[in-house]
Write a protein that holds these residues in place. Structure first.
Motif, PDB file in Angstrom:
ATOM      1  N   ARG A 124     -20.467  26.283 -35.930  1.00 32.79           N
ATOM      2  CA  ARG A 124     -21.287  27.258 -35.425  1.00 32.79           C
ATOM      3  C   ARG A 124     -22.699  26.623 -34.834  1.00 32.79           C
ATOM      4  NH1 ARG A 124     -21.289  32.771 -37.776  1.00 32.79           N
ATOM      5  NH2 ARG A 124     -19.477  32.941 -38.792  1.00 32.79           N
ATOM      6  N   LEU A 125     -23.140  27.196 -33.847  1.00 35.12           N
ATOM      7  CA  LEU A 125     -24.442  26.932 -33.380  1.00 35.12           C
ATOM      8  C   LEU A 125     -25.538  28.271 -33.508  1.00 35.12           C
ATOM      9  CD1 LEU A 125     -23.719  25.135 -29.868  1.00 35.12           C
ATOM     10  CD2 LEU A 125     -24.578  24.031 -32.001  1.00 35.12           C
ATOM     11  N   ASP A 126     -26.564  28.120 -34.041  1.00 33.23           N
ATOM     12  CA  ASP A 126     -27.561  29.315 -34.239  1.00 33.23           C
ATOM     13  C   ASP A 126     -27.640  30.034 -32.781  1.00 33.23           C
ATOM     14  OD1 ASP A 126     -27.820  27.927 -36.722  1.00 33.23           O
ATOM     15  OD2 ASP A 126     -29.679  27.115 -36.089  1.00 33.23           O
ATOM     16  N   LYS A 127     -27.816  31.158 -33.280  1.00 37.18           N
ATOM     17  CA  LYS A 127     -28.072  31.999 -32.104  1.00 37.18           C
ATOM     18  C   LYS A 127     -28.780  31.598 -31.015  1.00 37.18           C
ATOM     19  CE  LYS A 127     -29.199  36.999 -30.924  1.00 37.18           C
ATOM     20  NZ  LYS A 127     -29.616  38.212 -31.606  1.00 37.18           N
ATOM     21  N   ASP A 128     -30.034  30.871 -31.160  1.00 39.59           N
ATOM     22  CA  ASP A 128     -30.886  30.545 -30.209  1.00 39.59           C
ATOM     23  C   ASP A 128     -30.600  28.831 -29.980  1.00 39.59           C
ATOM     24  OD1 ASP A 128     -31.881  29.339 -32.776  1.00 39.59           O
ATOM     25  OD2 ASP A 128     -33.896  29.737 -32.538  1.00 39.59           O
ATOM     26  N   THR A 129     -29.635  28.429 -30.513  1.00 36.60           N
ATOM     27  CA  THR A 129     -29.387  26.989 -30.158  1.00 36.60           C
ATOM     28  C   THR A 129     -28.182  27.216 -28.667  1.00 36.60           C
ATOM     29  OG1 THR A 129     -29.229  26.181 -32.405  1.00 36.60           O
ATOM     30  CG2 THR A 129     -28.155  24.896 -31.019  1.00 36.60           C
ATOM     31  N   THR A 130     -28.379  26.195 -27.829  1.00 36.26           N
ATOM     32  CA  THR A 130     -27.513  26.135 -26.714  1.00 36.26           C
ATOM     33  C   THR A 130     -26.537  24.913 -26.835  1.00 36.26           C
ATOM     34  OG1 THR A 130     -29.302  24.948 -25.646  1.00 36.26           O
ATOM     35  CG2 THR A 130     -29.140  27.299 -25.376  1.00 36.26           C
TER      36      THR A 130
ATOM     37  N   VAL B 291     -24.063  15.548 -31.477  1.00 32.98           N
ATOM     38  CA  VAL B 291     -25.385  14.817 -30.680  1.00 32.98           C
ATOM     39  C   VAL B 291     -26.220  15.971 -30.020  1.00 32.98           C
ATOM     40  CG1 VAL B 291     -26.716  13.175 -29.192  1.00 32.98           C
ATOM     41  CG2 VAL B 291     -24.497  12.632 -30.530  1.00 32.98           C
ATOM     42  N   TYR B 292     -27.472  16.151 -30.500  1.00 32.15           N
ATOM     43  CA  TYR B 292     -28.279  16.991 -29.881  1.00 32.15           C
ATOM     44  C   TYR B 292     -29.571  16.747 -29.339  1.00 32.15           C
ATOM     45  CZ  TYR B 292     -25.797  20.226 -33.439  1.00 32.15           C
ATOM     46  OH  TYR B 292     -24.927  21.012 -34.093  1.00 32.15           O
ATOM     47  N   GLN B 293     -30.055  17.414 -28.333  1.00 30.27           N
ATOM     48  CA  GLN B 293     -31.545  17.013 -27.767  1.00 30.27           C
ATOM     49  C   GLN B 293     -32.430  18.249 -28.479  1.00 30.27           C
ATOM     50  OE1 GLN B 293     -30.673  16.110 -23.752  1.00 30.27           O
ATOM     51  NE2 GLN B 293     -30.379  14.107 -24.296  1.00 30.27           N
TER      52      GLN B 293
ATOM     53  N   TYR C 276     -25.797  24.619 -42.682  1.00 28.55           N
ATOM     54  CA  TYR C 276     -26.652  25.614 -42.185  1.00 28.55           C
ATOM     55  C   TYR C 276     -28.092  25.345 -41.796  1.00 28.55           C
ATOM     56  CZ  TYR C 276     -28.756  30.447 -42.359  1.00 28.55           C
ATOM     57  OH  TYR C 276     -29.455  31.635 -42.144  1.00 28.55           O
ATOM     58  N   HIS C 277     -28.549  25.679 -40.595  1.00 35.03           N
ATOM     59  CA  HIS C 277     -29.752  25.213 -39.814  1.00 35.03           C
ATOM     60  C   HIS C 277     -30.246  23.894 -40.129  1.00 35.03           C
ATOM     61  CE1 HIS C 277     -30.096  29.282 -38.692  1.00 35.03           C
ATOM     62  NE2 HIS C 277     -30.748  29.886 -39.753  1.00 35.03           N
ATOM     63  N   GLN C 278     -29.114  22.962 -40.033  1.00 33.00           N
ATOM     64  CA  GLN C 278     -29.568  21.578 -40.662  1.00 33.00           C
ATOM     65  C   GLN C 278     -30.742  20.920 -40.181  1.00 33.00           C
ATOM     66  OE1 GLN C 278     -26.016  18.877 -41.548  1.00 33.00           O
ATOM     67  NE2 GLN C 278     -27.325  17.381 -41.215  1.00 33.00           N
ATOM     68  N   ILE C 279     -30.693  20.870 -38.579  1.00 34.12           N
ATOM     69  CA  ILE C 279     -31.506  20.300 -38.126  1.00 34.12           C
ATOM     70  C   ILE C 279     -33.080  20.837 -38.140  1.00 34.12           C
ATOM     71  CG2 ILE C 279     -32.265  19.456 -35.578  1.00 34.12           C
ATOM     72  CD1 ILE C 279     -29.177  18.849 -35.022  1.00 34.12           C
ATOM     73  N   LYS C 280     -32.909  22.260 -37.898  1.00 32.86           N
ATOM     74  CA  LYS C 280     -34.275  22.879 -38.322  1.00 32.86           C
ATOM     75  C   LYS C 280     -34.785  22.645 -39.422  1.00 32.86           C
ATOM     76  CE  LYS C 280     -32.969  26.549 -35.052  1.00 32.86           C
ATOM     77  NZ  LYS C 280     -32.337  27.700 -35.043  1.00 32.86           N
ATOM     78  N   ARG C 281     -33.880  22.528 -40.492  1.00 34.14           N
ATOM     79  CA  ARG C 281     -34.545  22.243 -41.911  1.00 34.14           C
ATOM     80  C   ARG C 281     -34.939  20.981 -41.987  1.00 34.14           C
ATOM     81  NH1 ARG C 281     -30.789  24.126 -46.491  1.00 34.14           N
ATOM     82  NH2 ARG C 281     -28.943  23.619 -45.203  1.00 34.14           N
TER      83      ARG C 281
ATOM     84  N   GLU D  37     -36.632  24.124 -29.152  1.00 29.02           N
ATOM     85  CA  GLU D  37     -35.316  24.213 -28.399  1.00 29.02           C
ATOM     86  C   GLU D  37     -34.347  23.264 -28.932  1.00 29.02           C
ATOM     87  OE1 GLU D  37     -35.036  25.801 -25.552  1.00 29.02           O
ATOM     88  OE2 GLU D  37     -36.857  26.586 -25.241  1.00 29.02           O
ATOM     89  N   LEU D  38     -33.215  23.620 -28.951  1.00 31.75           N
ATOM     90  CA  LEU D  38     -32.063  23.006 -29.660  1.00 31.75           C
ATOM     91  C   LEU D  38     -30.710  23.133 -28.562  1.00 31.75           C
ATOM     92  CD1 LEU D  38     -31.386  20.640 -31.996  1.00 31.75           C
ATOM     93  CD2 LEU D  38     -30.708  22.623 -33.345  1.00 31.75           C
ATOM     94  N   HIS D  39     -30.345  21.968 -28.397  1.00 28.60           N
ATOM     95  CA  HIS D  39     -29.186  21.736 -27.448  1.00 28.60           C
ATOM     96  C   HIS D  39     -28.143  20.721 -27.737  1.00 28.60           C
ATOM     97  CE1 HIS D  39     -27.313  22.288 -23.397  1.00 28.60           C
ATOM     98  NE2 HIS D  39     -27.526  21.131 -23.282  1.00 28.60           N
TER      99      HIS D  39
HETATM  100  N1  URA Z   1     -28.803  22.522 -36.623  1.00 28.70           N
HETATM  101  C1  URA Z   1     -29.574  23.736 -36.533  1.00 28.70           C
HETATM  102  O1  URA Z   1     -30.640  23.790 -37.065  1.00 28.70           O
HETATM  103  N2  URA Z   1     -28.954  24.675 -35.732  1.00 28.70           N
HETATM  104  C2  URA Z   1     -27.797  24.466 -34.942  1.00 28.70           C
HETATM  105  O2  URA Z   1     -27.409  25.487 -34.297  1.00 28.70           O
HETATM  106  C3  URA Z   1     -27.119  23.330 -34.892  1.00 28.70           C
HETATM  107  C4  URA Z   1     -27.818  22.406 -35.791  1.00 28.70           C
END
Ligand code: URA
Length: 235
Positions: free
Chosen positions: A100-106, A131-133, A188-193, A204-206
């Motif tokens: 999954r990608l979050d609703k606001d992630t592209t 890999v995310y930017q 879940y929400h890993q990068i945001k957390r 912004e997460l892509h």
């Molecule tokens: N990490 C996040 O927090 N959100 C995502 O959609 C993907 C990775």
């Protein structure tokens, strides 16, 4: 397999539509008109509907550039899902996003009806790099890189594997940064957390890649089929 199932699986139409086509006498197997929807068809047979050859492809793999505002799910009562971005003829049965990608992630989202592969790619021991930017509210620096590289423990005790952070730009005046991050898990929400734990916020997460799959310049909201080579690399 029955010819009606074969044609319905290949999205020629619903079972009912397919029965109509058979009744019209325009479905053939190896040049012979099909008389009944129960007729069996083998992989090596040539199936045609009118002038069109219908080749059987069991699994489909689509790479989507997910826009904001759609859910990484197959159905939802009130919100649009990524399946709604596919053309009706590409909405194969059991097609589902891989993770999954979050609703606001592209960004890059793989969709497949190969349930076994979907499951395998998400297995914790599979270690698929993602890999995310991101744009961050806060200044990510050497210390953030070090914390992420060590493998951090989140507030709820979730232990994360080491993540590789690159700071692409820092703006100390506006308290913001642009970063690239490589992670192997998909919690879940890993990068945001992760940034939250360092007192920063992901604005912004892509996602730009997953394993060997690269998003490239596919426009937001668009998708393409994986090439044979790409399918081999994900297996
Ligand atoms: N990490 C996040 O927090 N959100 C995502 O959609 C993907 C990775």
């Amino acid at each position: 397999m029955r010819i009606d199932k074969y044609l319905a699986n290949m999205n020629v139409g619903s079972r009912k539509d397919v029965h109509k086509l058979i009744k019209q006498g325009i479905v053939t197997i190896n040049g012979e008109i099909v008389k009944t929807p129960k007729q069996k068809v083998a992989d090596t047979d040539e199936v045609m509907v009118g002038e069109d050859v219908v080749t059987y492809q069991k699994y489909h793999y689509f790479l989507l550039n997910k826009p904001k505002g759609v859910l990484s799910a197959t159905e939802d009562r009130s919100q649009r899902t990524v399946i709604s971005l596919l053309r009706p003829e590409d909405r194969y049965q059991n097609l589902a996003p891989v993770g999954r990608l979050d609703k606001d992630t592209t960004g890059l989202l793989l969709l497949t009806n190969n349930g076994q592969l979907n499951h395998e790619l998400l297995a914790p021991n599979k270690h698929v790099d993602k890999v995310y930017q991101a744009k961050i509210a806060g200044v990510a620096d050497e210390e953030t890189i070090r914390i992420f590289a060590q493998g951090m423990t989140l507030g709820d005790g979730t232990q994360l594997k080491p993540a590789k952070l690159k700071v692409l730009s820092q703006d100390k005046v506006n308290d913001s940064s642009e970063i690239e991050i490589k992670i192997q898990e998909g919690k879940y929400h890993q990068i945001k957390r992760m940034f939250g734990a360092c007192g920063m916020k992901v604005v912004e997460l892509h996602r730009i890649s997953m394993g060997n799959l690269i998003l490239g310049n596919l426009p937001l909201g668009e998708y393409r089929e994986l090439s044979g080579e790409e399918i081999k690399t994900i297996k």
